[in-house]
Design a protein around this motif. Structure first.
Motif: not given
Length: 411
Positions: A311-320
Motif C-alpha cells: 500500500d505504501g508504494v502508492k504514496s511518496l516517501g521523499e521530496v528532494s
C-alpha cells in the motif's frame, strides 16, 4: 586507450569511499556489495578498510548473468522463498551496525527480457526478508554509502557512440569528476561541498514550510510537509554520532512529505532504471496522498507491478531539491542510474520515508510516525521530475508563499 593515472585515481576513490563514504571506525565490520566485474576496485576498498582499522570486511558478490538465469528459470517457490541464512545475515548486519558500501555498476536494462511478474515477485519477497537491514539503514542506525563503478554494458548505454574500453574510460572519467577525485584533495573538496549543502538545509529547516508547490509545463503538484520535518543534505550522522556520506555523488537536500497531503500531477523528466528495465515519461496523478492514475510511454507494465508491491508504494516517501545548474545536470549526460540522475534533478520517491526526516522520528513507533504522515513501504524508488523550467514555492502555515526555486535553481 586506458585513462591517464587511472590506477592512482582508483586508489583515491577507494580511500574516499572508506574515509568519507562510510567513515570506517576501529574494529567495525564492513559489508561490501559489489559485482564480480569490479574485483579490482573491491580489492582496493578492502585494503583501505583494513588500513582504516576495520575488524573484518564481508564481501557480498553479485553476478548479473547468475541473477538473469535465476529470475528466468527458478520455480515460483524458489523465487519467493528467501533462505533463512539470508534473513539471519540481514539481522546480523542491522544488530551489529556494520558499515554498508554498495557499488552500483549493473547494466540498466539487464532484466528487460524477463517476465516482469517474476521480477516483481522476487523483489517483493526479498524486500520483506531484508527489512531489518533496510530499517537500520533508513534510520541511519549504521553508516552506509552508495557509489558507482563503470562496467562495459552500463558505459555503452550512457555513451552509445563509444564501444568497450573507450566507453568504460569515458564513464570512469565522469564518475571521478562527479565524486571530486579530479580535485587536488578530494577529501577536502567533499568537506567544502558538504558545508554548502548544510547551509541550504539550515535555511529550509528554519522556514518549516507547510507544503511545496511544484509547477512546470508538465507538472502541477502540491506536496504537504509534516510538522517538525527535517531537511537533510550532504553528510549524515549514524546512531553513534559518526559522520558518513550516504551517496557519492550528492547534490540534494531532501525531506519526508506528509503522505496524506499530496495532490495534483507530476511528470518524470529523465528515464528511470528500475528492476533491470528503463521507464520513460511517467505521469503520476495524486489525490489525498495516493497515486490514482499512472501512465508511462515506456515501461507501463513494470510501473504497474511496482505500484502493486504494497500500500505504501502508492504514496511518496521523499521530496528532494536539486538545482538544475548542478554539475551532473550540466554535463547533459543521462546516466540511466538513479545515483547520478537524481543528483541532476529534483526528484521524488515512491515508497518508504526516512524516519530521521521528522524531529525525533528515529525514536518513534511506527504508529507515531504514521500519525505524522510518514510513509511506510518495503520499497523506495526515486524518479526525476526537475527541469530548467521548474518553479517551486514554499507555502507557510498562514498561506504566505516563499519562492524556493525559479527556473530550476535556488531562488
Amino acid at each position: 586507450m586506458v585513462m591517464k593515472n587511472f590506477e592512482e585515481k582508483l586508489k583515491k576513490y577507494a580511500k574516499l569511499i572508506v574515509k568519507v563514504g562510510v567513515n570506517v571506525q576501529k574494529g567495525q565490520t564492513v559489508v561490501l556489495y559489489i559485482n564480480v566485474d569490479q574485483q579490482h576496485l573491491a580489492h582496493l576498498i578492502i585494503e583501505e578498510a583494513y588500513a582504516a582499522g576495520a575488524g573484518k570486511v564481508m564481501v557480498k558478490w553479485s553476478d548479473t548473468f547468475a541473477q538473469q538465469q535465476f529470475l528466468t528459470h527458478a520455480s515460483t517457490e524458489n523465487l519467493t522463498t528467501i533462505p533463512e541464512f539470508a534473513k539471519e545475515e540481514a539481522k546480523y548486519i542491522a544488530q551489529n551496525r556494520c558499515c554498508r558500501i554498495s557499488v552500483m555498476s549493473e547494466d540498466p536494462g539487464a532484466f528487460a527480457g524477463i517476465d516482469q511478474k517474476r521480477v516483481a515477485a522476487y523483489q517483493a519477497a526479498n524486500g520483506k526478508a531484508l527489512m531489518p537491514v533496510r530499517k537500520a539503514t533508513q534510520n541511519n542506525d549504521l553508516s552506509w554509502t552508495v557509489v558507482a563503478a563503470a562496467s562495459v554494458e552500463w558505459a555503452e548505454k550512457v555513451f552509445p557512440d563509444l564501444k568497450g574500453e573507450a566507453a568504460v574510460d569515458r564513464l570512469w572519467e565522469e564518475i571521478f569528476k562527479t565524486t571530486r577525485i579530479d580535485q587536488p584533495d578530494p577529501i577536502k573538496a567533499w568537506q567544502e561541498h558538504d558545508q554548502k549543502l548544510h547551509t541550504k538545509e539550515d535555511w529550509l529547516n528554519k522556514e518549516q514550510f507547510s507544503a511545496l508547490h511544484y509547477t512546470s509545463p508538465r507538472t502541477d503538484l502540491t506536496i504537504g510537509l509534516p510538522e517538525n520535518h527535517v531537511w537533510e543534505g550532504g553528510s549524515s550522522k549514524n546512531a553513534a554520532g559518526i559522520t558518513f556520506m550516504a551517496n557519492m555523488p550528492t547534490e540534494e537536500c531532501f525531506t519526508a512529505p506528509d503522505n496524506r497531503r499530496i495532490n495534483g500531477y507530476v511528470t518524470s523528466t529523465k528515464p528511470l532504471s528500475y528492476a533491470g528495465n528503463i521507464l520513460e515519461d511517467m505521469k503520476f496523478t495524486f489525490k489525498d496522498g495516493k497515486v490514482v492514475d499512472v501512465t508511462a510511454k515506456k515501461g507501463q507494465e513494470v510501473l504497474e507491478h511496482l505500484l502493486q508491491t504494497d500500500d505504501g508504494v502508492k504514496s511518496l516517501g521523499e521530496v528532494s531539491l536539486v538545482p538544475d545548474p548542478s554539475p551532473i545536470s550540466q554535463s547533459g549526460i543521462i546516466f540511466y542510474n538513479t545515483l547520478f540522475d537524481e543528483n541532476a534533478s529534483d526528484h521524488l520517491a515512491l515508497g518508504a520515508a526516512y524516519p530521521f526526516n521528522v524531529k525525533g522520528g528515529t525514536k518513534m513507533s511506527e504508529a507515531e510516525l504514521k500519525a505524522k504522515g510518514i510513509n511506510f513501504s518495503q520499497t523506495h524508488v526515486d524518479f526525476m521530475v526537475g527541469s530548467a523550467d521548474m518553479n517551486i514555492d514554499g507555502i507557510k502555515k498562514d498561506g504566505t508563499v516563499v519562492p524556493v526555486f525559479r527556473n530550476g535553481d535556488w531562488a
